[in-house]
Design a protein around this motif. Structure first.
Motif, PDB file in Angstrom:
ATOM      1  N   UNK A  83       0.817  -1.217   0.000  1.00 48.61           N
ATOM      2  CA  UNK A  83       0.000   0.000   0.000  1.00 48.61           C
ATOM      3  C   UNK A  83       0.857   1.275   0.000  1.00 48.61           C
ATOM      4  N   UNK A  84       0.436   2.238  -0.761  1.00 42.77           N
ATOM      5  CA  UNK A  84       1.058   3.564  -0.883  1.00 42.77           C
ATOM      6  C   UNK A  84       2.396   3.555  -1.637  1.00 42.77           C
ATOM      7  N   UNK A  85       2.729   2.472  -2.310  1.00 44.03           N
ATOM      8  CA  UNK A  85       3.954   2.444  -3.111  1.00 44.03           C
ATOM      9  C   UNK A  85       3.814   3.328  -4.346  1.00 44.03           C
ATOM     10  N   UNK A  86       4.942   3.832  -4.792  1.00 45.13           N
ATOM     11  CA  UNK A  86       5.017   4.610  -6.023  1.00 45.13           C
ATOM     12  C   UNK A  86       6.264   4.155  -6.764  1.00 45.13           C
ATOM     13  N   UNK A  87       6.103   3.728  -8.007  1.00 44.89           N
ATOM     14  CA  UNK A  87       7.247   3.307  -8.821  1.00 44.89           C
ATOM     15  C   UNK A  87       7.357   4.250 -10.010  1.00 44.89           C
ATOM     16  N   UNK A  88       8.562   4.666 -10.300  1.00 45.27           N
ATOM     17  CA  UNK A  88       8.813   5.575 -11.418  1.00 45.27           C
ATOM     18  C   UNK A  88       9.929   4.980 -12.269  1.00 45.27           C
ATOM     19  N   UNK A  89       9.740   4.983 -13.584  1.00 45.16           N
ATOM     20  CA  UNK A  89      10.786   4.510 -14.486  1.00 45.16           C
ATOM     21  C   UNK A  89      10.822   5.383 -15.725  1.00 45.16           C
ATOM     22  N   UNK A  90      11.888   5.270 -16.447  1.00 42.54           N
ATOM     23  CA  UNK A  90      12.109   6.048 -17.657  1.00 42.54           C
ATOM     24  C   UNK A  90      11.736   5.183 -18.862  1.00 42.54           C
ATOM     25  N   UNK A  91      10.630   5.509 -19.528  1.00 45.34           N
ATOM     26  CA  UNK A  91      10.157   4.709 -20.658  1.00 45.34           C
ATOM     27  C   UNK A  91      11.134   4.694 -21.831  1.00 45.34           C
ATOM     28  N   UNK A  92      12.087   5.593 -21.855  1.00 46.29           N
ATOM     29  CA  UNK A  92      13.073   5.602 -22.941  1.00 46.29           C
ATOM     30  C   UNK A  92      14.102   4.501 -22.771  1.00 46.29           C
ATOM     31  N   UNK A  93      14.204   3.922 -21.578  1.00 49.46           N
ATOM     32  CA  UNK A  93      15.261   2.953 -21.310  1.00 49.46           C
ATOM     33  C   UNK A  93      14.748   1.661 -20.675  1.00 49.46           C
ATOM     34  N   UNK A  94      13.432   1.460 -20.651  1.00 52.09           N
ATOM     35  CA  UNK A  94      12.873   0.307 -19.963  1.00 52.09           C
ATOM     36  C   UNK A  94      11.964  -0.466 -20.912  1.00 52.09           C
ATOM     37  N   UNK A  95      12.064  -1.775 -20.874  1.00 50.95           N
ATOM     38  CA  UNK A  95      11.130  -2.628 -21.594  1.00 50.95           C
ATOM     39  C   UNK A  95      10.122  -3.143 -20.578  1.00 50.95           C
ATOM     40  N   UNK A  96       8.877  -3.198 -20.957  1.00 56.37           N
ATOM     41  CA  UNK A  96       7.827  -3.612 -20.033  1.00 56.37           C
ATOM     42  C   UNK A  96       7.260  -4.961 -20.454  1.00 56.37           C
ATOM     43  N   UNK A  97       7.085  -5.818 -19.478  1.00 54.03           N
ATOM     44  CA  UNK A  97       6.417  -7.094 -19.703  1.00 54.03           C
ATOM     45  C   UNK A  97       5.744  -7.496 -18.401  1.00 54.03           C
ATOM     46  N   UNK A  98       4.442  -7.519 -18.399  1.00 52.95           N
ATOM     47  CA  UNK A  98       3.696  -7.916 -17.206  1.00 52.95           C
ATOM     48  C   UNK A  98       3.618  -9.438 -17.164  1.00 52.95           C
ATOM     49  N   UNK A  99       4.241 -10.022 -16.155  1.00 54.01           N
ATOM     50  CA  UNK A  99       4.219 -11.476 -15.989  1.00 54.01           C
ATOM     51  C   UNK A  99       2.885 -11.851 -15.359  1.00 54.01           C
ATOM     52  N   UNK A 100       2.121 -12.718 -15.992  1.00 56.96           N
ATOM     53  CA  UNK A 100       0.782 -13.052 -15.471  1.00 56.96           C
ATOM     54  C   UNK A 100       0.846 -14.083 -14.337  1.00 56.96           C
ATOM     55  N   UNK A 101       1.575 -13.748 -13.281  1.00 52.57           N
ATOM     56  CA  UNK A 101       1.693 -14.683 -12.150  1.00 52.57           C
ATOM     57  C   UNK A 101       1.141 -14.076 -10.860  1.00 52.57           C
ATOM     58  N   UNK A 102       0.119 -13.277 -10.992  1.00 55.85           N
ATOM     59  CA  UNK A 102      -0.449 -12.617  -9.826  1.00 55.85           C
ATOM     60  C   UNK A 102      -1.964 -12.776  -9.838  1.00 55.85           C
ATOM     61  N   UNK A 103      -2.553 -12.624  -8.671  1.00 53.94           N
ATOM     62  CA  UNK A 103      -4.001 -12.682  -8.547  1.00 53.94           C
ATOM     63  C   UNK A 103      -4.548 -11.267  -8.550  1.00 53.94           C
ATOM     64  N   UNK A 104      -5.684 -11.096  -9.183  1.00 56.71           N
ATOM     65  CA  UNK A 104      -6.337  -9.801  -9.138  1.00 56.71           C
ATOM     66  C   UNK A 104      -7.371  -9.812  -8.023  1.00 56.71           C
TER      67      UNK A 104
END
Length: 55
Positions: free
Chosen positions: A32-53
């Motif tokens: 709770x209350x986490x904040x993540x910041x990244x630079x889209x110019x240097x990061x590749x994104x891939x959401x691993x589907x190993x979590x529960x919603x």
């Protein structure tokens, strides 16, 4: 210097495999209350589907 199409395809295939290395990954466990910041110019994104919603 411009690569020929076959050379370009080979190089891209090597790079696409190379970035899959665990050395280039980061896993984050949200709390709770986490904040993540990244630079889209240097990061590749891939959401691993190993979590529960929540539901």
């Amino acid at each position: 210097m411009e690569l020929q199409p076959a050379e370009s395809a080979h190089l891209l295939a090597l790079l696409f495999e190379h970035v899959k290395s665990p050395d280039f990954t980061m896993r984050y466990r949200w709390t709770p209350n986490d904040l993540a910041i990244w630079d889209n110019r240097a990061v590749q994104h891939y959401a691993v589907p190993d979590y529960d919603t929540p539901g």
